[in-house]
Design a protein around this motif. Sequence first.
Motif, PDB file in Angstrom:
ATOM      1  N   THR A 182      56.507  40.125  51.598  1.00  0.00           N
ATOM      2  CA  THR A 182      57.579  39.629  52.361  1.00  0.00           C
ATOM      3  C   THR A 182      58.540  38.799  51.731  1.00  0.00           C
ATOM      4  O   THR A 182      58.141  37.947  50.635  1.00  0.00           O
ATOM      5  N   TYR A 186      62.031  36.434  51.806  1.00  0.00           N
ATOM      6  CA  TYR A 186      62.972  35.492  52.630  1.00  0.00           C
ATOM      7  C   TYR A 186      63.923  34.889  51.777  1.00  0.00           C
ATOM      8  O   TYR A 186      63.862  34.388  50.849  1.00  0.00           O
ATOM      9  N   LYS A 198      66.440  34.442  56.687  1.00  0.00           N
ATOM     10  CA  LYS A 198      65.952  35.773  57.113  1.00  0.00           C
ATOM     11  C   LYS A 198      64.779  36.529  56.472  1.00  0.00           C
ATOM     12  O   LYS A 198      64.793  35.946  55.358  1.00  0.00           O
ATOM     13  N   THR A 199      64.085  37.046  57.007  1.00  0.00           N
ATOM     14  CA  THR A 199      62.747  37.576  56.479  1.00  0.00           C
ATOM     15  C   THR A 199      62.750  39.117  56.738  1.00  0.00           C
ATOM     16  O   THR A 199      63.171  39.729  57.722  1.00  0.00           O
ATOM     17  N   ASN A 205      59.811  42.436  55.682  1.00  0.00           N
ATOM     18  CA  ASN A 205      58.847  42.963  54.983  1.00  0.00           C
ATOM     19  C   ASN A 205      58.760  44.341  54.498  1.00  0.00           C
ATOM     20  O   ASN A 205      59.545  45.152  55.274  1.00  0.00           O
ATOM     21  N   LEU A 217      68.154  42.386  51.986  1.00  0.00           N
ATOM     22  CA  LEU A 217      68.614  41.141  52.404  1.00  0.00           C
ATOM     23  C   LEU A 217      70.048  40.594  52.083  1.00  0.00           C
ATOM     24  O   LEU A 217      70.233  41.006  50.823  1.00  0.00           O
ATOM     25  N   GLN A 244      62.390  33.600  48.448  1.00  0.00           N
ATOM     26  CA  GLN A 244      60.927  33.175  48.351  1.00  0.00           C
ATOM     27  C   GLN A 244      60.100  34.584  48.839  1.00  0.00           C
ATOM     28  O   GLN A 244      60.393  35.646  49.593  1.00  0.00           O
ATOM     29  N   SER A 256      56.203  36.110  49.448  1.00  0.00           N
ATOM     30  CA  SER A 256      54.751  36.159  49.848  1.00  0.00           C
ATOM     31  C   SER A 256      54.113  37.567  49.532  1.00  0.00           C
ATOM     32  O   SER A 256      54.693  38.377  49.927  1.00  0.00           O
ATOM     33  N   THR A 284      58.894  31.631  44.503  1.00  0.00           N
ATOM     34  CA  THR A 284      60.350  31.351  44.667  1.00  0.00           C
ATOM     35  C   THR A 284      61.159  31.636  43.571  1.00  0.00           C
ATOM     36  O   THR A 284      60.860  31.054  42.420  1.00  0.00           O
TER      37      THR A 284
END
Length: 159
Positions: free
Chosen positions: A26, A28, A32-33, A35, A59, A68, A70, A112
């Motif tokens: 993921t 970010y 906005k996010t 996957n 993005l 960021q 994940s 990050t």
Amino acid sequence: MRRVLIPASLLVLAGCAAAPTAPEVTFYADGKTINVKPSQYCDLQSENCDVAPDAVGVLRVRPGKPVQISVPGDLAESAWSVKFTYRNAKGEQQEPLRSKLFTERDPKYAYTLVLPSTDDQLESVEVQQYGARIEASTTGAFDFVARATWILSIDDRSH
């Protein structure tokens, strides 16, 4: 018992058919996010790979803004790092940079990405998971071979 064996044998016959079970990363940025599925997903020896060249997330990220990242547990508890490309404020391409190497000794579930300068423009981000295979480089050093990669392309058009 048969119900467990049949799917496992189908996975072997399909060359590890990683698409349905491959972990997603993921990203970010700017509210906005997204996957992203792996563009390459191999076994631990970095062989028997499934390749999905269209598995690239996009993005919009403004200059100097962080991204960021994940990652799921099976990625966090392995050897992985983040490689990225960017331009400076003058639009000049800079040498790609890489985060430190994260390992199973100290699992990292999030990272990050912060650019060196607040005026820099991010271009691409690649999360790389390393397998067990090591190769000698042209400099005589040894490099881990990426077994899986997740790619984020940056849309840097004006907002």
